[in-house]
Design a protein around this motif. Structure first.
Motif, PDB file in Angstrom:
ATOM      1  N   ALA A  47      40.514  31.586  19.610  1.00  0.00           N
ATOM      2  CA  ALA A  47      39.391  32.302  20.393  1.00  0.00           C
ATOM      3  C   ALA A  47      39.688  32.620  21.715  1.00  0.00           C
ATOM      4  N   LEU A  48      40.091  30.833  22.659  1.00  0.00           N
ATOM      5  CA  LEU A  48      40.511  31.573  24.074  1.00  0.00           C
ATOM      6  C   LEU A  48      41.433  31.479  24.534  1.00  0.00           C
ATOM      7  N   ASP A  49      42.259  31.798  25.273  1.00  0.00           N
ATOM      8  CA  ASP A  49      43.295  32.407  25.756  1.00  0.00           C
ATOM      9  C   ASP A  49      43.724  31.058  25.642  1.00  0.00           C
ATOM     10  N   GLN A  50      45.166  30.391  25.547  1.00  0.00           N
ATOM     11  CA  GLN A  50      45.573  28.685  26.314  1.00  0.00           C
ATOM     12  C   GLN A  50      46.811  29.381  26.839  1.00  0.00           C
ATOM     13  N   THR A  51      47.211  29.622  28.084  1.00  0.00           N
ATOM     14  CA  THR A  51      48.286  29.460  28.677  1.00  0.00           C
ATOM     15  C   THR A  51      48.895  28.449  29.585  1.00  0.00           C
ATOM     16  N   LYS A  70      48.973  23.625  31.133  1.00  0.00           N
ATOM     17  CA  LYS A  70      49.745  23.418  30.002  1.00  0.00           C
ATOM     18  C   LYS A  70      48.049  22.308  28.978  1.00  0.00           C
ATOM     19  N   ALA A  71      46.985  22.106  30.503  1.00  0.00           N
ATOM     20  CA  ALA A  71      45.791  21.561  30.099  1.00  0.00           C
ATOM     21  C   ALA A  71      45.119  22.629  28.498  1.00  0.00           C
ATOM     22  N   PHE A  72      44.581  21.899  27.768  1.00  0.00           N
ATOM     23  CA  PHE A  72      43.440  22.559  27.141  1.00  0.00           C
ATOM     24  C   PHE A  72      42.498  23.676  27.374  1.00  0.00           C
ATOM     25  N   GLN A  73      42.288  24.260  27.409  1.00  0.00           N
ATOM     26  CA  GLN A  73      41.797  25.550  28.491  1.00  0.00           C
ATOM     27  C   GLN A  73      40.081  25.396  27.206  1.00  0.00           C
ATOM     28  N   LYS A  74      39.103  24.992  27.862  1.00  0.00           N
ATOM     29  CA  LYS A  74      37.752  25.560  26.904  1.00  0.00           C
ATOM     30  C   LYS A  74      36.445  26.070  28.123  1.00  0.00           C
ATOM     31  N   GLN A  75      35.391  26.090  27.812  1.00  0.00           N
ATOM     32  CA  GLN A  75      34.303  26.706  28.599  1.00  0.00           C
ATOM     33  C   GLN A  75      33.414  25.607  28.115  1.00  0.00           C
ATOM     34  N   GLY A  76      33.149  25.098  29.496  1.00  0.00           N
ATOM     35  CA  GLY A  76      32.065  23.953  29.954  1.00  0.00           C
ATOM     36  C   GLY A  76      30.942  24.764  29.056  1.00  0.00           C
ATOM     37  N   GLY A  77      30.509  25.996  28.635  1.00  0.00           N
ATOM     38  CA  GLY A  77      29.482  25.870  28.176  1.00  0.00           C
ATOM     39  C   GLY A  77      29.162  25.803  26.596  1.00  0.00           C
ATOM     40  N   ILE A  78      30.105  25.336  26.078  1.00  0.00           N
ATOM     41  CA  ILE A  78      30.391  25.545  24.308  1.00  0.00           C
ATOM     42  C   ILE A  78      31.111  24.311  24.597  1.00  0.00           C
ATOM     43  N   PHE A  79      30.108  23.315  23.151  1.00  0.00           N
ATOM     44  CA  PHE A  79      30.143  22.026  22.622  1.00  0.00           C
ATOM     45  C   PHE A  79      31.212  22.120  21.309  1.00  0.00           C
ATOM     46  N   ILE A  80      32.746  22.467  21.595  1.00  0.00           N
ATOM     47  CA  ILE A  80      33.784  22.528  20.865  1.00  0.00           C
ATOM     48  C   ILE A  80      32.935  22.509  19.073  1.00  0.00           C
TER      49      ILE A  80
END
Length: 188
Positions: free
Chosen positions: A27-31, A33-43
């Protein structure tokens, strides 16, 4: 032999990715090296949405209204970028000054330099002189700017050594007549 066996175990641990993280990476752009996630969402949540809302695509996305009469861009709501310094989808509050300027350079990654022109009064001659200052600002991926555009920036906490402003609105320049961005004096 023991070292080879241990290193083999480590590789197995690194390779296994939880299924909820793989769904999130789609769902999110992974460009980076580290895994990118939004802070307001608990995966790892089953049914709880913490701060996220569903966008038109049905995916969970954290976005907010920054206030001050500025609308949240459509790309911030329906986009898939991850930017922790974005005022609409990240953890940055706009407070203090709001300035307008002309984009000088957008060569940096997610940053721009804008030129602000002003008049300085010289008491000895009772006249004004032209001056300018360059202001670096963070550019969220929800905006696309080019040299010559007029942008509105809002003050925020320090984002890096020199950046203290964040782009909150863009007025694109007309494409018919190009503007000499470097030397032209324009006040807003």
């Amino acid at each position: 032999q023991g070292r080879q066996q241990r290193s083999g175990r480590r590789q197995d641990k690194v390779r296994s990715v939880p299924e909820h993280a793989s769904k999130m990476s789609d769902a999110l752009d992974q460009t980076e090296k580290a895994f990118q996630k939004q802070g307001g969402i608990f995966i790892a949540s089953k049914n709880k949405r913490v701060l996220a809302k569903k966008n038109k695509k049905g995916a969970l996305r954290y976005y907010r209204n920054i206030g001050l009469g500025y609308k949240t861009p459509e790309e911030a709501i329906n986009g898939s970028y991850v930017d922790k310094k974005c005022p609409f989808t990240g953890n940055v509050a706009i407070r203090g000054r709001i300035l307008k300027g002309l984009v000088l350079s957008n060569k940096m990654q997610r940053s721009i330099v804008l030129r602000r022109d002003y008049l300085q009064f010289v008491r000895k001659y009772k006249r004004y002189e032209k001056r300018h200052t360059n202001v670096p600002a963070h550019l969220s991926p929800c905006f696309s700017v080019k040299e010559g555009d007029i942008v509105t920036v809002g003050q925020c906490r320090p984002l890096s050594k020199t950046i203290r402003f964040n782009v909150i609105a863009v007025d694109p320049c007309s494409s018919q007549k190009p503007v000499n961005v470097k030397k032209q004096f324009r006040m807003f």
